[in-house]
Enzyme design. Sequence first.
Site, PDB file in Angstrom:
ATOM      1  N   ARG A  25       0.822  -1.216   0.000  1.00 20.11           N
ATOM      2  CA  ARG A  25       0.000   0.000   0.000  1.00 20.11           C
ATOM      3  C   ARG A  25       0.854   1.263   0.000  1.00 20.11           C
ATOM      4  O   ARG A  25       0.483   2.268   0.609  1.00 20.11           O
ATOM      5  CB  ARG A  25      -0.933   0.026   1.231  1.00 20.11           C
ATOM      6  CG  ARG A  25      -1.973  -1.063   1.257  1.00 20.11           C
ATOM      7  CD  ARG A  25      -3.127  -0.732   0.305  1.00 20.11           C
ATOM      8  NE  ARG A  25      -4.294  -1.489   0.667  1.00 20.11           N
ATOM      9  CZ  ARG A  25      -5.358  -0.966   1.273  1.00 20.11           C
ATOM     10  NH1 ARG A  25      -5.404   0.299   1.565  1.00 20.11           N
ATOM     11  NH2 ARG A  25      -6.373  -1.732   1.575  1.00 20.11           N
ATOM     12  N   ARG A  29      -2.806   7.361   1.196  1.00 20.55           N
ATOM     13  CA  ARG A  29      -3.158   8.612   1.871  1.00 20.55           C
ATOM     14  C   ARG A  29      -2.090   9.204   2.772  1.00 20.55           C
ATOM     15  O   ARG A  29      -2.195  10.354   3.170  1.00 20.55           O
ATOM     16  CB  ARG A  29      -4.448   8.398   2.670  1.00 20.55           C
ATOM     17  CG  ARG A  29      -5.668   8.304   1.783  1.00 20.55           C
ATOM     18  CD  ARG A  29      -6.831   7.673   2.497  1.00 20.55           C
ATOM     19  NE  ARG A  29      -6.511   6.273   2.790  1.00 20.55           N
ATOM     20  CZ  ARG A  29      -7.343   5.426   3.372  1.00 20.55           C
ATOM     21  NH1 ARG A  29      -8.518   5.829   3.773  1.00 20.55           N
ATOM     22  NH2 ARG A  29      -6.980   4.172   3.586  1.00 20.55           N
ATOM     23  N   ARG A  38      -6.448  12.795  -4.894  1.00 17.43           N
ATOM     24  CA  ARG A  38      -7.726  12.243  -4.411  1.00 17.43           C
ATOM     25  C   ARG A  38      -8.744  13.322  -4.070  1.00 17.43           C
ATOM     26  O   ARG A  38      -9.952  13.079  -4.081  1.00 17.43           O
ATOM     27  CB  ARG A  38      -7.477  11.342  -3.196  1.00 17.43           C
ATOM     28  CG  ARG A  38      -7.149   9.921  -3.548  1.00 17.43           C
ATOM     29  CD  ARG A  38      -8.379   9.127  -3.988  1.00 17.43           C
ATOM     30  NE  ARG A  38      -9.166   8.709  -2.832  1.00 17.43           N
ATOM     31  CZ  ARG A  38     -10.342   9.204  -2.510  1.00 17.43           C
ATOM     32  NH1 ARG A  38     -10.886  10.143  -3.247  1.00 17.43           N
ATOM     33  NH2 ARG A  38     -10.987   8.755  -1.457  1.00 17.43           N
ATOM     34  N   ASP A  74      -7.019  -1.894  -7.114  1.00 22.82           N
ATOM     35  CA  ASP A  74      -7.505  -2.482  -5.872  1.00 22.82           C
ATOM     36  C   ASP A  74      -7.913  -3.923  -6.128  1.00 22.82           C
ATOM     37  O   ASP A  74      -8.321  -4.260  -7.241  1.00 22.82           O
ATOM     38  CB  ASP A  74      -8.690  -1.692  -5.311  1.00 22.82           C
ATOM     39  CG  ASP A  74      -8.946  -2.070  -3.857  1.00 22.82           C
ATOM     40  OD1 ASP A  74      -8.250  -1.538  -2.975  1.00 22.82           O
ATOM     41  OD2 ASP A  74      -9.794  -2.943  -3.602  1.00 22.82           O
ATOM     42  N   TYR A 150     -15.114 -10.506   0.699  1.00 26.34           N
ATOM     43  CA  TYR A 150     -15.785  -9.226   0.388  1.00 26.34           C
ATOM     44  C   TYR A 150     -17.085  -9.466  -0.370  1.00 26.34           C
ATOM     45  O   TYR A 150     -18.082  -8.784  -0.154  1.00 26.34           O
ATOM     46  CB  TYR A 150     -14.853  -8.325  -0.432  1.00 26.34           C
ATOM     47  CG  TYR A 150     -13.742  -7.751   0.416  1.00 26.34           C
ATOM     48  CD1 TYR A 150     -13.946  -6.604   1.170  1.00 26.34           C
ATOM     49  CD2 TYR A 150     -12.500  -8.379   0.495  1.00 26.34           C
ATOM     50  CE1 TYR A 150     -12.941  -6.083   1.972  1.00 26.34           C
ATOM     51  CE2 TYR A 150     -11.489  -7.861   1.293  1.00 26.34           C
ATOM     52  CZ  TYR A 150     -11.714  -6.721   2.027  1.00 26.34           C
ATOM     53  OH  TYR A 150     -10.731  -6.217   2.824  1.00 26.34           O
TER      54      TYR A 150
END
Length: 348
Positions: A25, A29, A38, A74, A150
Amino acid sequence: MIHNERLVRACRRQEVDRAPVWMMRQAGRYLAEYRDIRARIPFLELCKTPELAARVSLQPYEILGVDAVILFSDILIPAQAMGMDLTLSEKGPQLGDPVREMDRVKKLRIPDPSDSTPFVLDTIRILRGELHDEVPLIGFAGAPFTLATYMIEGGTSRNFAEVKRLMHREPKTMHALLAKIAEATIPYLNSQIEAGVHVIQLFDTWAGELSPGNYCEFALPYQQQVFQSLHRGPEGLGVPAILYVNECAAILEMMAESGANVLSIDWRINLDDARLRIGDKLALQGNLDPGALLGTVESISGQAEEMLRRGGDIGYVANLGHGILPMTPVENARAFVETVKKGIKEAA
Ligand code: CP3
């Protein structure tokens, strides 16, 4: 030929001058440059806009000097391509109309990657053009079990109750879902290899949630199927494959049977202990606690040095044990990368 070959060489257990380093990752952010982009574009749109996806993939390479670039995308993108409704909000990812019965499994599509996820392939081509073979490019996918969690839960889960319900009440439906995801994942990863990635990582993040017996039944066979079906080229020359599982200490020996060249492990087991258990056939990747990057520059260097000592000289890729946390100060991420690049003194 790639200029900085450390990652591919370490994955193949060939000699390197120091351990290669990248972070799971690593685009995200904690980088102001990522947050700037973003602020203008929603996450899924970013994934589907190749120029911008390539831009954010390159940020950690340009800002921190990591030894590899990972495609920005993703693991849930293929779930959407299979026909599920995907949104991402503050609460995390959400998948509409979760898969909990056979009829729903049957409705899922096996998409052709060049039709359903062309933006992934365009991002890879742009990255290969911009990288000029400086560092390797990593492609990835979610493993069938983790993607299934998921698709069954409809999002992130704490106790995986719906997954367990399906697994233990309707194992046939669970297997049908896993088989279908595997069938979609194979062409998806092969299309990434064809577009030019140098290394593949399969994320089975939540497989460590399973008992060893259930891992053997519901996760391992599908990892094996995926790894066996990839067009990776000749052993020792082709595309190396990495398998990541969080909380994997209990199942390491089974992971070693997956067909991966590298096991990416979390911080709840030491690298040298893991090495003793899996032997010298596979490389290891990991395993600093991402929470350790919330410490001081000094504490990070100390822990990274201990990690390097345990990782050893051959067949070792320095990384975190899970994705970097969004609140990580950039200078701390930099301290981690720099410590690996400096290496450890022999006398230490
Ligand atoms: O590693 C990289 O830099 C490449 C990009 C990448 C992302 N997700 C970007 C992302 C990769 C390799 C992933 C993998 C992924 N996605 C996993 C497996 C690895 C892991 O961390 O366990 C999983 C389980 C997911 C699913 C997912 N995607 C979740 C649970 C979330 C929400 C939580 C969060 O971190 O926000 C996402 C969203 C997501 N994927 C973001 C990023 C940068 C944050 C989106 C944003 O900008 O708001």
